[in-house]
Design an enzyme around this catalytic site. Structure first.
Site, PDB file in Angstrom:
ATOM      1  N   LEU A   1       1.031  -1.221  -0.149  1.00  0.00           N
ATOM      2  CA  LEU A   1       0.099   0.172  -0.017  1.00  0.00           C
ATOM      3  C   LEU A   1       0.864   1.243   0.051  1.00  0.00           C
ATOM      4  O   LEU A   1       0.819   1.865   0.872  1.00  0.00           O
ATOM      5  CB  LEU A   1      -1.087   0.038   1.126  1.00  0.00           C
ATOM      6  CG  LEU A   1      -1.856  -1.303   1.340  1.00  0.00           C
ATOM      7  CD1 LEU A   1      -2.658  -1.014   2.603  1.00  0.00           C
ATOM      8  CD2 LEU A   1      -2.616  -1.183   0.120  1.00  0.00           C
ATOM      9  N   PRO A   2       1.654   1.493  -1.005  1.00  0.00           N
ATOM     10  CA  PRO A   2       2.387   2.768  -1.114  1.00  0.00           C
ATOM     11  C   PRO A   2       1.470   3.763  -1.094  1.00  0.00           C
ATOM     12  O   PRO A   2       0.410   3.846  -1.779  1.00  0.00           O
ATOM     13  CB  PRO A   2       3.271   2.628  -2.316  1.00  0.00           C
ATOM     14  CG  PRO A   2       2.454   1.447  -3.406  1.00  0.00           C
ATOM     15  CD  PRO A   2       1.717   0.628  -2.385  1.00  0.00           C
ATOM     16  N   HIS A   3       2.097   5.088  -0.464  1.00  0.00           N
ATOM     17  CA  HIS A   3       1.097   6.219  -0.493  1.00  0.00           C
ATOM     18  C   HIS A   3       2.180   7.391  -0.423  1.00  0.00           C
ATOM     19  O   HIS A   3       3.082   7.381   0.280  1.00  0.00           O
ATOM     20  CB  HIS A   3       0.045   6.243   0.564  1.00  0.00           C
ATOM     21  CG  HIS A   3       0.762   5.746   2.098  1.00  0.00           C
ATOM     22  ND1 HIS A   3       1.179   4.319   2.416  1.00  0.00           N
ATOM     23  CD2 HIS A   3       1.197   6.406   2.921  1.00  0.00           C
ATOM     24  CE1 HIS A   3       1.652   4.539   3.649  1.00  0.00           C
ATOM     25  NE2 HIS A   3       1.663   5.803   3.985  1.00  0.00           N
ATOM     26  N   ALA A   4       1.576   8.411  -0.844  1.00  0.00           N
ATOM     27  CA  ALA A   4       2.403   9.800  -0.898  1.00  0.00           C
ATOM     28  C   ALA A   4       1.353  11.079  -0.802  1.00  0.00           C
ATOM     29  O   ALA A   4       0.398  10.794  -1.392  1.00  0.00           O
ATOM     30  CB  ALA A   4       3.343   9.853  -1.829  1.00  0.00           C
TER      31      ALA A   4
END
Length: 154
Positions: A64-67
């Site tokens: 769950l990469p997030h930015a």
């Protein structure tokens, strides 16, 4: 908030080749740019920067990469099913084949956290993941993700 408000059908892809996390993040940025008019390079760099703080592989083949992004106008997502699992330094050391990236405006605060929690709950559902892994059609994958979790009994 539901996933259909975060995830456009054109932001769901089956990816045959992702040789590294960096290349995967570049592809996520490219799709985010095409689907949401977000700066793809900035998106990829923000994902890499966030990943440097700690891996976003949460286990069971899921990342769950997030930015947060300056040019994002709302919380948006990109989903990839990887044909070949990728080492993500996940907590359970299992390679990742399901990736749900989340992009949020720099000042989104609680909205970003709510979206991340919703995605996390959805991706923790073994039935949802089984359906995602059993299908290679992006339209079907989008439907599986956006039909939501079954209502919980009170």
């Amino acid at each position: 908030m539901d996933l259909s408000s975060i995830l456009k059908p054109e932001a769901v892809k089956v990816i045959s080749e992702a040789s590294s996390k960096k290349r995967l993040f570049q592809r996520l940025g490219e799709i985010a740019e095409a689907a949401y008019s977000i700066d793809g390079l900035q998106a990829a760099e923000a994902l890499l920067e966030r990943e440097s703080l700690g891996p976003t592989g949460v286990g069971h083949g899921i990342a769950l990469p997030h930015a947060r992004l300056l040019d994002a106008s709302k919380v948006t997502g990109v989903f990839f099913k990887l044909e070949r699992a990728l080492d993500f330094k996940a907590v359970d050391r299992q390679p990742v084949d399901l990736v749900f990236a989340l992009f949020a405006p720099e000042n989104s605060g609680v909205e970003h956290l709510k979206a991340l929690a919703l995605i996390s709950r959805t991706m923790r559902d073994p039935k949802v993941c089984a359906k995602l892994r059993a299908n290679d059609n992006p339209t079907t994958l989008h439907t599986v993700l956006t039909e939501g979790l079954a209502p919980q009994a009170a």
